[in-house]
Design a protein around this motif. Sequence first.
Motif, short mmCIF file in Angstrom:
data_model
loop_
_atom_site.label_atom_id
_atom_site.label_comp_id
_atom_site.label_asym_id
_atom_site.label_seq_id
_atom_site.Cartn_x
_atom_site.Cartn_y
_atom_site.Cartn_z
N ARG A 1 -25.18 -66.48 41.34
CA ARG A 1 -25.36 -66.49 39.90
C ARG A 1 -24.01 -66.81 39.24
O ARG A 1 -22.97 -66.83 39.91
N GLU B 1 -21.33 -65.64 36.30
CA GLU B 1 -20.85 -64.63 35.35
C GLU B 1 -19.89 -65.37 34.44
O GLU B 1 -18.71 -65.50 34.73
N GLY C 1 -25.68 -59.16 40.06
CA GLY C 1 -27.01 -59.69 39.76
C GLY C 1 -28.15 -58.83 40.28
O GLY C 1 -29.30 -59.26 40.25
N ASP D 1 -31.37 -64.45 35.97
CA ASP D 1 -30.44 -65.57 36.04
C ASP D 1 -29.90 -65.81 37.45
O ASP D 1 -28.99 -66.62 37.66
N VAL D 2 -30.46 -65.12 38.42
CA VAL D 2 -30.04 -65.26 39.82
C VAL D 2 -30.79 -66.42 40.48
O VAL D 2 -31.99 -66.62 40.24
N PRO E 1 -33.73 -59.54 42.07
CA PRO E 1 -32.50 -59.74 41.32
C PRO E 1 -32.77 -60.16 39.88
O PRO E 1 -33.90 -60.51 39.51
N ARG E 2 -31.73 -60.14 39.07
CA ARG E 2 -31.84 -60.51 37.66
C ARG E 2 -32.42 -61.91 37.49
O ARG E 2 -32.36 -62.75 38.39
N GLN F 1 -24.32 -55.24 37.71
CA GLN F 1 -24.66 -56.27 36.73
C GLN F 1 -23.98 -57.59 37.08
O GLN F 1 -24.59 -58.66 37.01
N TRP G 1 -28.15 -64.70 47.42
CA TRP G 1 -28.31 -65.34 46.13
C TRP G 1 -26.96 -65.68 45.51
O TRP G 1 -25.92 -65.26 45.99
#
Length: 273
Positions: free
Chosen positions: A229, A231, A147, A199-200, A196-197, A144, A227
């Motif tokens: 992101r 956190e 990502g 928000d990536v 990927p998620r 998580q 990538w």
Amino acid sequence: MFRTKLLIGFGALALMGQTTPTPDPHRPTPTFDSVAPTLPALERPAVLIFSKTNGWRHDSIPATVAAVEKLVRARGWSSYATENAAVFNPAQLARFDVIVFASATGDMFTPDQRAAFEEYLASGRGFVALHGGGDGSHPGWYQQILGTGGSYTGHPGGADQFQTSDLIVDRNHPATRHLSPRWRWTEEYYAWTAPPRADVHVLARLDETGMRLEPKHRMGDHHALIWWRCEGKARIFYSALGHDPESWSEPAHVALVDGAIGWAARKRGTGCD
């Protein structure tokens, strides 16, 4: 009497053709660390290079560690390389600005060490994971943070393990600014069941055209390999490249990692404010 029985027992095993199996250096016995290392004097910024393997152990780890150490040294920064997960405690992590996972794999942390890592990220520091640092051996909470959007499906094997193709690059980042929009690269290309998620921010994806890939390794236009992101305020960066030791002497690849470390340390670029 005991010694005699022991010798007879070993002799019987030998007669039966049974021998002690040779340990596989790529699959070390998982361990958990409880005694923290003694850190040297560190000038800030400082980078923790972590390469513990409770999963697959990559032959490229020594080259990865050496390359990152050289990059950090060239910046005039400090680094400390270890495979001792007990360094993940609040007092010692507070001495580092960036953590780099040099193909660290597996479930490596005790609950207290996981909490220290999460607190470190919550303070807004930087994290860079390289190659095996994003494979499927890691626990869900870590995936998580990284990502990852789907389950890891591995990479091609056999004669197709290493293939050359183009990476389609977003050059609007300090890690990729030096690359061409289509960057030719040879790698064992990781794959997942989903991109990927949401928000990536994807910096490089694989052009699968002409590649020999099983259906489980195909992701179409969403085959992300590099990538970043956020956190919270922490800067998170992942690159799936770097399986071969030789890749750590490739200038373009090394420059990518250098840019990632500089970004994670908030020396260049934007994001996660």
